[in-house]
Design a protein around this motif. Structure first.
Motif, PDB file in Angstrom:
ATOM      1  N   VAL A  27       0.801  -1.472   0.598  1.00 33.81           N
ATOM      2  CA  VAL A  27      -0.077   0.028  -0.084  1.00 33.81           C
ATOM      3  C   VAL A  27       1.130   1.292   0.095  1.00 33.81           C
ATOM      4  O   VAL A  27       0.035   2.675  -0.772  1.00 33.81           O
ATOM      5  CB  VAL A  27      -1.160   0.285   1.079  1.00 33.81           C
ATOM      6  N   LYS A  28       2.035   1.107   0.692  1.00 35.16           N
ATOM      7  CA  LYS A  28       2.659   2.451   1.322  1.00 35.16           C
ATOM      8  C   LYS A  28       3.402   2.682  -0.009  1.00 35.16           C
ATOM      9  O   LYS A  28       3.160   3.532  -0.987  1.00 35.16           O
ATOM     10  CB  LYS A  28       3.476   2.239   2.113  1.00 35.16           C
ATOM     11  N   GLY A  29       3.656   1.444  -1.184  1.00 35.30           N
ATOM     12  CA  GLY A  29       4.651   1.723  -2.111  1.00 35.30           C
ATOM     13  C   GLY A  29       3.602   2.353  -3.431  1.00 35.30           C
ATOM     14  O   GLY A  29       4.549   3.085  -4.082  1.00 35.30           O
ATOM     15  N   VAL A  30       2.630   1.639  -3.779  1.00 34.42           N
ATOM     16  CA  VAL A  30       1.635   2.638  -4.492  1.00 34.42           C
ATOM     17  C   VAL A  30       1.289   3.887  -4.308  1.00 34.42           C
ATOM     18  O   VAL A  30       1.218   4.322  -4.812  1.00 34.42           O
ATOM     19  CB  VAL A  30       0.148   1.772  -4.280  1.00 34.42           C
ATOM     20  N   GLU A  31       0.776   3.927  -2.733  1.00 34.24           N
ATOM     21  CA  GLU A  31       0.838   5.592  -2.192  1.00 34.24           C
ATOM     22  C   GLU A  31       1.941   6.266  -2.829  1.00 34.24           C
ATOM     23  O   GLU A  31       1.533   7.714  -3.706  1.00 34.24           O
ATOM     24  CB  GLU A  31       0.432   5.718  -0.740  1.00 34.24           C
ATOM     25  N   GLN A  32       3.253   5.539  -2.071  1.00 33.59           N
ATOM     26  CA  GLN A  32       4.554   6.463  -2.874  1.00 33.59           C
ATOM     27  C   GLN A  32       4.346   6.933  -3.832  1.00 33.59           C
ATOM     28  O   GLN A  32       5.007   8.094  -4.610  1.00 33.59           O
ATOM     29  CB  GLN A  32       5.985   6.276  -2.557  1.00 33.59           C
ATOM     30  N   TYR A  49     -12.595   9.936  -7.393  1.00 31.85           N
ATOM     31  CA  TYR A  49     -13.462   8.913  -7.789  1.00 31.85           C
ATOM     32  C   TYR A  49     -13.187   7.375  -6.056  1.00 31.85           C
ATOM     33  O   TYR A  49     -14.948   7.237  -6.018  1.00 31.85           O
ATOM     34  CB  TYR A  49     -12.720   7.831  -8.521  1.00 31.85           C
ATOM     35  N   VAL A  50     -12.635   7.846  -5.461  1.00 32.60           N
ATOM     36  CA  VAL A  50     -12.785   6.454  -4.158  1.00 32.60           C
ATOM     37  C   VAL A  50     -13.829   7.345  -3.409  1.00 32.60           C
ATOM     38  O   VAL A  50     -14.696   6.743  -3.157  1.00 32.60           O
ATOM     39  CB  VAL A  50     -11.455   6.522  -3.690  1.00 32.60           C
ATOM     40  N   GLN A  51     -13.615   8.368  -3.325  1.00 27.33           N
ATOM     41  CA  GLN A  51     -14.539   8.933  -2.168  1.00 27.33           C
ATOM     42  C   GLN A  51     -15.800   9.260  -2.415  1.00 27.33           C
ATOM     43  O   GLN A  51     -17.223   9.210  -1.932  1.00 27.33           O
ATOM     44  CB  GLN A  51     -13.885  10.734  -1.955  1.00 27.33           C
ATOM     45  N   GLN A  52     -16.281   9.023  -4.166  1.00 27.36           N
ATOM     46  CA  GLN A  52     -17.608   8.601  -4.750  1.00 27.36           C
ATOM     47  C   GLN A  52     -18.172   7.332  -4.312  1.00 27.36           C
ATOM     48  O   GLN A  52     -19.001   7.443  -5.448  1.00 27.36           O
ATOM     49  CB  GLN A  52     -18.199   9.319  -5.843  1.00 27.36           C
ATOM     50  N   GLY A  53     -17.343   6.408  -4.014  1.00 22.32           N
ATOM     51  CA  GLY A  53     -17.531   5.268  -3.967  1.00 22.32           C
ATOM     52  C   GLY A  53     -17.113   4.618  -5.215  1.00 22.32           C
ATOM     53  O   GLY A  53     -17.759   3.184  -5.453  1.00 22.32           O
ATOM     54  N   GLY A  54     -16.100   4.665  -5.793  1.00 26.28           N
ATOM     55  CA  GLY A  54     -15.889   4.201  -7.124  1.00 26.28           C
ATOM     56  C   GLY A  54     -15.193   2.183  -6.700  1.00 26.28           C
ATOM     57  O   GLY A  54     -14.666   2.404  -5.592  1.00 26.28           O
ATOM     58  N   THR A  55     -15.492   1.958  -7.778  1.00 26.08           N
ATOM     59  CA  THR A  55     -14.912   0.352  -7.269  1.00 26.08           C
ATOM     60  C   THR A  55     -14.415  -0.383  -8.067  1.00 26.08           C
ATOM     61  O   THR A  55     -13.803  -1.486  -7.465  1.00 26.08           O
ATOM     62  CB  THR A  55     -16.139  -0.632  -7.146  1.00 26.08           C
ATOM     63  N   GLU A  56     -13.776   0.197  -9.029  1.00 26.30           N
ATOM     64  CA  GLU A  56     -12.670  -0.749 -10.026  1.00 26.30           C
ATOM     65  C   GLU A  56     -11.390  -0.496  -9.887  1.00 26.30           C
ATOM     66  O   GLU A  56     -10.387  -0.809 -10.094  1.00 26.30           O
ATOM     67  CB  GLU A  56     -13.004  -0.131 -11.576  1.00 26.30           C
ATOM     68  N   GLU A  63      -6.497   1.555  -1.204  1.00 30.28           N
ATOM     69  CA  GLU A  63      -5.737   1.917  -0.102  1.00 30.28           C
ATOM     70  C   GLU A  63      -5.432   2.850   0.424  1.00 30.28           C
ATOM     71  O   GLU A  63      -5.391   4.423   0.798  1.00 30.28           O
ATOM     72  CB  GLU A  63      -6.521   0.434   0.922  1.00 30.28           C
ATOM     73  N   ALA A  64      -4.656   3.394  -0.529  1.00 32.36           N
ATOM     74  CA  ALA A  64      -3.038   4.505  -0.740  1.00 32.36           C
ATOM     75  C   ALA A  64      -3.808   5.164  -0.941  1.00 32.36           C
ATOM     76  O   ALA A  64      -3.033   6.128  -0.694  1.00 32.36           O
ATOM     77  CB  ALA A  64      -2.290   3.612  -1.787  1.00 32.36           C
ATOM     78  N   VAL A  65      -4.978   4.841  -1.903  1.00 29.65           N
ATOM     79  CA  VAL A  65      -5.787   6.478  -2.492  1.00 29.65           C
ATOM     80  C   VAL A  65      -6.224   7.016  -1.643  1.00 29.65           C
ATOM     81  O   VAL A  65      -6.560   8.576  -0.788  1.00 29.65           O
ATOM     82  CB  VAL A  65      -6.661   5.786  -4.011  1.00 29.65           C
ATOM     83  N   LEU A  66      -6.943   6.649  -0.267  1.00 30.12           N
ATOM     84  CA  LEU A  66      -7.754   7.033   1.135  1.00 30.12           C
ATOM     85  C   LEU A  66      -6.329   7.385   1.626  1.00 30.12           C
ATOM     86  O   LEU A  66      -6.968   8.190   2.369  1.00 30.12           O
ATOM     87  CB  LEU A  66      -8.421   6.046   1.431  1.00 30.12           C
ATOM     88  N   HIS A  67      -4.958   6.785   1.763  1.00 33.03           N
ATOM     89  CA  HIS A  67      -3.920   7.840   2.785  1.00 33.03           C
ATOM     90  C   HIS A  67      -3.859   8.941   1.715  1.00 33.03           C
ATOM     91  O   HIS A  67      -3.384  10.334   2.518  1.00 33.03           O
ATOM     92  CB  HIS A  67      -2.889   6.631   2.560  1.00 33.03           C
ATOM     93  N   ILE A  68      -3.552   8.969   0.721  1.00 25.98           N
ATOM     94  CA  ILE A  68      -3.839  10.248   0.066  1.00 25.98           C
ATOM     95  C   ILE A  68      -4.419  11.258   0.523  1.00 25.98           C
ATOM     96  O   ILE A  68      -4.347  12.401   0.199  1.00 25.98           O
ATOM     97  CB  ILE A  68      -3.657  10.456  -1.218  1.00 25.98           C
ATOM     98  N   ALA A  69      -6.055  10.837   0.610  1.00 23.65           N
ATOM     99  CA  ALA A  69      -6.482  12.005   0.358  1.00 23.65           C
ATOM    100  C   ALA A  69      -6.841  13.109   2.095  1.00 23.65           C
ATOM    101  O   ALA A  69      -7.216  13.239   2.059  1.00 23.65           O
ATOM    102  CB  ALA A  69      -8.059  11.222   0.086  1.00 23.65           C
ATOM    103  N   LYS A  70      -6.234  11.191   2.687  1.00 22.71           N
ATOM    104  CA  LYS A  70      -5.624  12.746   3.956  1.00 22.71           C
ATOM    105  C   LYS A  70      -4.858  13.788   4.377  1.00 22.71           C
ATOM    106  O   LYS A  70      -3.803  13.843   3.266  1.00 22.71           O
ATOM    107  CB  LYS A  70      -5.293  10.727   6.027  1.00 22.71           C
TER     108      LYS A  70
END
Length: 70
Positions: A27-32, A49-56, A63-70
């Motif tokens: 997850v950290k690798g994707v995020e970075q 996209y993720v915050q709007q419920g995207g599922t693809e 999970e990495a994108v949610l870390h970025i959102a913080k």
């Protein structure tokens, strides 16, 4: 911004890091990677996209994108 292209690119990154046995490191690798190589508009679009419920996206990518959102 073409969301479908961003999803494809993000999942390609996730596919690379999926082989990492430690999920946290994957997850950290994707995020970075996204933080380092994607421009701000791209990051903003994938976060929305993720915050709007995207599922693809792969689980580790979401999970990495949610870390970025913080």
């Amino acid at each position: 911004m073409d969301t479908h292209n961003l999803i494809k690119m993000a999942n390609n990154i996730g596919a690379f890091f999926k082989s990492e046995p430690d999920r946290e490191l994957a997850v950290k690798g994707v995020e970075q990677h996204i933080r380092n190589f994607w421009e701000p508009r791209m990051r903003k679009a994938i976060v929305e996209y993720v915050q709007q419920g995207g599922t693809e996206l792969m689980d580790i990518v979401s999970e990495a994108v949610l870390h970025i959102a913080k």
